[in-house]
Design an enzyme around this catalytic site. Structure first.
Site, short mmCIF file in Angstrom:
data_model
loop_
_atom_site.label_atom_id
_atom_site.label_comp_id
_atom_site.label_asym_id
_atom_site.label_seq_id
_atom_site.Cartn_x
_atom_site.Cartn_y
_atom_site.Cartn_z
N VAL A 112 0.86 -1.18 0.00
CA VAL A 112 0.00 0.00 0.00
C VAL A 112 0.90 1.24 0.00
O VAL A 112 1.84 1.33 0.80
CB VAL A 112 -0.93 0.03 1.23
CG1 VAL A 112 -1.83 1.26 1.19
CG2 VAL A 112 -1.77 -1.24 1.30
N CYS A 113 0.65 2.17 -0.90
CA CYS A 113 1.36 3.43 -0.95
C CYS A 113 2.88 3.20 -1.04
O CYS A 113 3.36 2.43 -1.87
CB CYS A 113 0.97 4.28 0.24
SG CYS A 113 1.39 6.03 0.10
#
Length: 356
Positions: A112-113
């Site tokens: 994520v990210c």
């Protein structure tokens, strides 16, 4: 990764570390636990390097279930979140060894990210397509040339590795996993329950900063780039730019390719597009006026450029970025009973689908 037809709960293992971003963790947690209410079967565990609680980037403390080294059971999904200190984390050899070890005991690894930087630094993205937060896509590509970075994607699936864009894009990625493992009906119910899009319209480009004239070695070319940025609505045809610079059109095209990395026409369109974005975000001028002032000429030309580059129309872009939908003194608009999910399936095709 395929639809899960068995009775065994799917194990989701999430690695946490000091300075982790909270939503990178809680977004996927909410998706998978919500899926359990609609027929899914997920079991979640949080692990840290030493099994001790960690302090997040927001200052909150997270309890964990076990140390990463004690997580012997093979997980179905391994989640690697990000955090603002990613540039420090990718130099932590012990943490990278933990990531490699957990990946070896997982059927699917997702980030994520800025968690993508941890995967890349661990060598797990070599030869893979990937994405991360739009602020950091160039940095990811520069630091890890073996990774094929897709800067506009909300999430990318490449084999058993998946990466997602900034923060809330972890929700999009998790919804796609739920759809693949539990079916579209379950994913749709989760999206409705969480009041999020099952598949967002648009891509990360709509969040990018205003174009800045790239640094060029040639002073003459820098002046051309500055002129375009200063007056996007001006006459910036290839012949016009070449004439003002005192060179041939062919030489101008070659300079753009060598020093800017794109064509003159593409650069001009990008500057005009971002000028139009700024006008739509911050003002209420009619689209026809925005089209003229930004250099597109007609509303139709502006619309085509927006749809081609941002996958949204100018009007939809304005609505999405001018307000949350709540004006002073007005009642909050009620969500529809079905929520915003609608009939659109999530699907892995959301690589390049829009942004919240």
């Amino acid at each position: 990764m395929n639809t899960h037809a068995g009775t065994r709960p799917l194990l989701v293992r999430i690695l946490v570390f000091p300075g982790v971003r909270v939503l990178d963790i809680t977004g996927p947690i909410e998706v998978f636990t919500s899926a359990n209410e609609f027929g899914g079967r997920y079991r979640l565990t949080l692990v840290s390097a030493d099994g001790e609680r960690v302090t997040t980037a927001a200052g909150t403390r997270l309890e964990v279930d076990m140390a990463a080294g004690d997580a012997a059971e093979t997980s179905d999904i391994l989640v690697i979140p990000g955090g603002p200190g990613w540039d420090r984390l990718i130099k932590d050899d012990d943490l990278l060894d933990i990531v490699r070890g957990l990946d070896a005991r997982s059927r699917c690894t997702v980030s994520v990210c800025t968690g993508a930087f941890l995967l890349a630094a661990a060598g797990l993205l070599d030869g893979h397509r990937a994405t991360t937060h739009w602020r950091h896509t160039r940095e990811l590509a520069s630091r890890f040339p073996a990774v094929s970075v897709e800067p506009d994607a909300i999430f990318v699936q490449d084999g058993t590795v998946m990466t997602s864009a900034g923060v809330s894009a972890g929700i999009d990625l998790s919804l796609a996993l739920v759809e693949m493992q539990c079916g579209a009906d379950v994913a749709r119910e989760v999206a409705r329950d969480m009041v999020v899009f099952m598949q967002r319209p648009g891509g990360q480009s709509q969040f990018s900063a205003r174009a800045r004239a790239p640094h060029a070695r040639q002073r003459m070319l820098r002046q051309v780039l500055d002129a375009v940025a200063a007056d996007p609505g001006g006459d910036h045809t290839l012949s016009g730019m070449a004439r003002r610079a005192g060179i041939s059109a062919r030489h101008m095209s070659r300079l753009f390719g060598d020093e800017v990395g794109t064509t003159p026409a593409r650069y001009v369109e990008q500057v005009r597009l971002e000028a139009a974005q700024a006008m739509l975000e911050g003002g209420d001028e009619p689209v026809a006026v925005v089209a003229r002032r930004s250099g597109f000429g007609s509303p139709e030309s502006l619309r085509r450029a927006f749809v081609r580059n941002l996958r949204v129309t100018p009007s939809a872009f304005r609505e999405r970025f001018q307000s949350t939908g709540v004006a002073a003194g007005e009642e909050v608009a009620a969500a529809s009973p079905d929520g915003p999910a609608g009939p659109v399936p999530a699907g892995a095709a959301a690589a390049g689908a829009g942004a919240r």
